[in-house]
Design a protein around this motif. Structure first.
Motif, PDB file in Angstrom:
ATOM      1  N   GLN A  77       0.684  -1.223  -0.077  1.00 35.02           N
ATOM      2  CA  GLN A  77      -0.060   0.041   0.003  1.00 35.02           C
ATOM      3  C   GLN A  77       0.912   1.074  -0.040  1.00 35.02           C
ATOM      4  O   GLN A  77       0.414   2.090  -0.883  1.00 35.02           O
ATOM      5  CB  GLN A  77      -0.995  -0.196   1.121  1.00 35.02           C
ATOM      6  CG  GLN A  77      -2.188  -0.985   1.018  1.00 35.02           C
ATOM      7  CD  GLN A  77      -2.850  -1.198   2.368  1.00 35.02           C
ATOM      8  OE1 GLN A  77      -2.511  -1.033   3.261  1.00 35.02           O
ATOM      9  NE2 GLN A  77      -3.892  -1.835   2.145  1.00 35.02           N
ATOM     10  N   GLU A  78       1.916   1.159   0.499  1.00 36.87           N
ATOM     11  CA  GLU A  78       3.043   2.440   0.654  1.00 36.87           C
ATOM     12  C   GLU A  78       3.295   2.465  -0.762  1.00 36.87           C
ATOM     13  O   GLU A  78       3.652   3.563  -1.254  1.00 36.87           O
ATOM     14  CB  GLU A  78       3.862   2.274   1.764  1.00 36.87           C
ATOM     15  CG  GLU A  78       5.160   3.240   1.867  1.00 36.87           C
ATOM     16  CD  GLU A  78       4.502   4.795   1.818  1.00 36.87           C
ATOM     17  OE1 GLU A  78       4.903   5.573   1.284  1.00 36.87           O
ATOM     18  OE2 GLU A  78       3.684   4.797   2.758  1.00 36.87           O
ATOM     19  N   HIS A  79       3.746   1.439  -1.240  1.00 33.85           N
ATOM     20  CA  HIS A  79       4.201   1.391  -2.816  1.00 33.85           C
ATOM     21  C   HIS A  79       3.214   2.114  -3.711  1.00 33.85           C
ATOM     22  O   HIS A  79       3.766   3.044  -4.561  1.00 33.85           O
ATOM     23  CB  HIS A  79       4.677   0.149  -3.192  1.00 33.85           C
ATOM     24  CG  HIS A  79       5.232  -0.041  -4.712  1.00 33.85           C
ATOM     25  ND1 HIS A  79       6.571   0.137  -4.863  1.00 33.85           N
ATOM     26  CD2 HIS A  79       4.377  -0.240  -5.884  1.00 33.85           C
ATOM     27  CE1 HIS A  79       6.715  -0.028  -6.077  1.00 33.85           C
ATOM     28  NE2 HIS A  79       5.392  -0.300  -6.719  1.00 33.85           N
ATOM     29  N   ALA A  80       2.178   1.714  -3.525  1.00 40.17           N
ATOM     30  CA  ALA A  80       0.919   2.262  -4.397  1.00 40.17           C
ATOM     31  C   ALA A  80       0.939   3.811  -4.330  1.00 40.17           C
ATOM     32  O   ALA A  80       0.813   4.475  -5.181  1.00 40.17           O
ATOM     33  CB  ALA A  80      -0.292   1.648  -3.980  1.00 40.17           C
ATOM     34  N   ARG A  81       0.786   4.283  -3.005  1.00 38.51           N
ATOM     35  CA  ARG A  81       0.898   5.691  -2.743  1.00 38.51           C
ATOM     36  C   ARG A  81       1.972   6.384  -3.232  1.00 38.51           C
ATOM     37  O   ARG A  81       2.075   7.575  -3.855  1.00 38.51           O
ATOM     38  CB  ARG A  81       0.838   5.963  -0.952  1.00 38.51           C
ATOM     39  CG  ARG A  81      -0.507   5.591  -0.468  1.00 38.51           C
ATOM     40  CD  ARG A  81      -0.580   6.182   0.792  1.00 38.51           C
ATOM     41  NE  ARG A  81       0.291   5.325   1.947  1.00 38.51           N
ATOM     42  CZ  ARG A  81       0.022   4.207   2.416  1.00 38.51           C
ATOM     43  NH1 ARG A  81      -1.212   3.776   2.360  1.00 38.51           N
ATOM     44  NH2 ARG A  81       0.717   3.644   3.256  1.00 38.51           N
ATOM     45  N   ALA A  82       3.385   5.827  -3.083  1.00 40.40           N
ATOM     46  CA  ALA A  82       4.492   6.682  -3.629  1.00 40.40           C
ATOM     47  C   ALA A  82       4.582   6.497  -5.191  1.00 40.40           C
ATOM     48  O   ALA A  82       5.145   7.637  -5.470  1.00 40.40           O
ATOM     49  CB  ALA A  82       5.845   5.705  -3.036  1.00 40.40           C
TER      50      ALA A  82
ATOM     51  N   GLY B  30       2.136   5.616  -7.527  1.00 38.92           N
ATOM     52  CA  GLY B  30       0.613   5.459  -8.354  1.00 38.92           C
ATOM     53  C   GLY B  30       0.145   4.540  -8.927  1.00 38.92           C
ATOM     54  O   GLY B  30      -0.930   4.420  -9.592  1.00 38.92           O
TER      55      GLY B  30
ATOM     56  N   GLU C 254      -1.829   0.741  -9.085  1.00 37.47           N
ATOM     57  CA  GLU C 254      -2.963   0.511  -8.582  1.00 37.47           C
ATOM     58  C   GLU C 254      -2.804  -0.745  -7.682  1.00 37.47           C
ATOM     59  O   GLU C 254      -2.295  -1.765  -7.854  1.00 37.47           O
ATOM     60  CB  GLU C 254      -3.819  -0.018  -9.591  1.00 37.47           C
ATOM     61  CG  GLU C 254      -5.208  -0.444  -9.366  1.00 37.47           C
ATOM     62  CD  GLU C 254      -6.187   0.896  -8.858  1.00 37.47           C
ATOM     63  OE1 GLU C 254      -7.334   0.741  -8.455  1.00 37.47           O
ATOM     64  OE2 GLU C 254      -5.636   2.048  -9.136  1.00 37.47           O
TER      65      GLU C 254
END
Length: 404
Positions: free
Chosen positions: A134-139, A141, A143
């Protein structure tokens, strides 16, 4: 919350045409005898990637728009969801990153990489991997593709239920291994829409059972610890989307012991000739431990077959112990030529197979002229095991201890 409806599951069926296998439904005589009725196995362990997970992952990824596809996807998994996302992304031309626990089984890790995903190891369990994804997704973009808590995932998994109804229209119970609840939610949504009388039962490992307290509380409850050999269903907390489906549609939750999971794997391997991982065998474990809860004709879903060979060896041994197939004895014999040969000859007469033997003269409890023998035997089951002990004693062998 609006539940996934039958139209969405039918659409998922069409989307998956040519992508997933329609897995076989195999009759099980041994489980049928145990449950006093007709029992079949839905073999999702024979699905592409070795589990049902490809169904939901492909439907979820296929629903992404062009901008989302260009940004790539990220997932977290102990192994089966990882492989489903990796293959689905490869088929759709999408870049995929997968976070897996550091102790993820090596075959699942290797397969995920082979399907084209970038794999990053993180943390001791699934929760740490989920947080990292989830942190990778925030950093970045990318999905985030949740392993169970999304309507598209549920719709894809629901196609298993539609297949069961087509293959066995007279089915009365469907028993489903359950972690986060995506599979049982999808199956229940598909089945209850057309056949509300069919019982859908979720199965959890006793040591990772988040659903009973969650349903009792009326909301998802997080476990402080999960410790089970069934890593594929070791989920600490249901999601709100799956919770809504399970709370409304699923008829009950059964829990099974670690011993039952081992025995279930052994039954699948020996009697059905099917390789199934511990989580995938949970429904069979429920039939072994709770046959009175199942109305036949029944279907047990074998949700996955991806297992580390070293773990398989340990589980087979554990399952054989749980099934009464091993016997360990400590005996005292006279220290003279022929004593050990006489014991082995007697065991041969009783058709007990010697797996390991240790012969010692130095135990402090031994008198002069005595030896101690530790022996491990393979037997045909509990009755044979009892016969071996009984006849050894009748033949005047001194048994100091037996572990059954």
């Amino acid at each position: 919350m609006r539940l996934v409806d039958l139209d969405r599951i039918r659409a998922a069926d069409a989307e998956l045409a040519g992508v997933v296998r329609r897995t076989p439904l195999e009759h099980s005589r041994v489980l049928g005898e145990h449950c006093a009725g007709d029992v079949h196995l839905k073999c999702e362990n024979l699905q592409r990637t070795g589990s049902f997970k490809l169904r939901g992952a492909y439907v979820r990824l296929r629903g992404l728009d062009e901008q989302q596809r260009a940004a790539g996807v990220v997932a977290a998994s102990a192994g089966n969801h990882a492989q489903g996302v990796a293959l689905a992304a490869s088929l759709l031309g999408i870049r995929a990153t997968v976070f897996m626990p550091e102790r993820a089984p090596l075959p699942k890790l290797a397969a995920t990489k082979a399907y084209g995903a970038e794999v990053q190891l993180c943390g001791a369990g699934l929760q740490e991997a989920l947080a990292a994804a989830q942190e990778h997704a925030r950093a970045t973009g990318a999905e985030f593709i949740h392993p169970y808590n999304h309507p598209d995932i549920i719709a894809g998994q629901g196609t298993v239920g539609r297949e069961v109804l087509a293959q066995l229209p007279e089915v009365r119970s469907i028993v489903v291994p359950t972690g986060g609840g995506g599979l049982v939610a999808g199956i229940a949504a598909a089945v209850k829409a057309e056949h509300p009388q069919v019982r859908v039962l979720a199965v959890q490992a006793e040591q990772a059972a988040a659903w009973p307290p969650s349903l009792a509380a009326g909301k998802p409850v997080r476990l402080t610890e999960t410790s089970t050999v069934a890593d594929g269903i070791a989920v600490a907390e249901p999601g709100p989307v799956t919770f809504a489906h399970v709370a409304e549609l699923v008829d009950g939750v059964l829990t099974v012991s670690e011993e039952a999971l081992s025995r279930a794997m052994l039954v699948c391997l020996e009697r059905a000739k099917l390789l199934v991982e511990p989580a995938g065998a949970a429904a069979v474990a429920a039939l072994l431990e709770h046959p009175e809860q199942v109305v036949t004709p029944a279907v047990a879903v074998l949700s996955g077959g991806n297992i580390d060979p070293l773990l398989l060896l340990q589980l087979i041994q554990h399952g054989m112990t749980a099934a009464g197939r091993y016997l360990s004895l400590r005996l005292r014999l006279p220290d003279r030529p022929g004593s050990l040969a006489g014991l082995l000859a007697k065991l041969g007469e009783l058709t007990a197979n010697v797996l390991d033997i240790e012969h010692s003269r130095i135990s402090g409890a031994l008198a002069l002229g005595e030896v101690e023998v530790e022996i491990t035997l393979e037997t045909r089951g509990p009755e044979h095991r009892e016969q071996v002990v009984r006849e050894l004693r009748a033949a005047d062998f001194t048994i100091l201890a037996d572990r059954r």
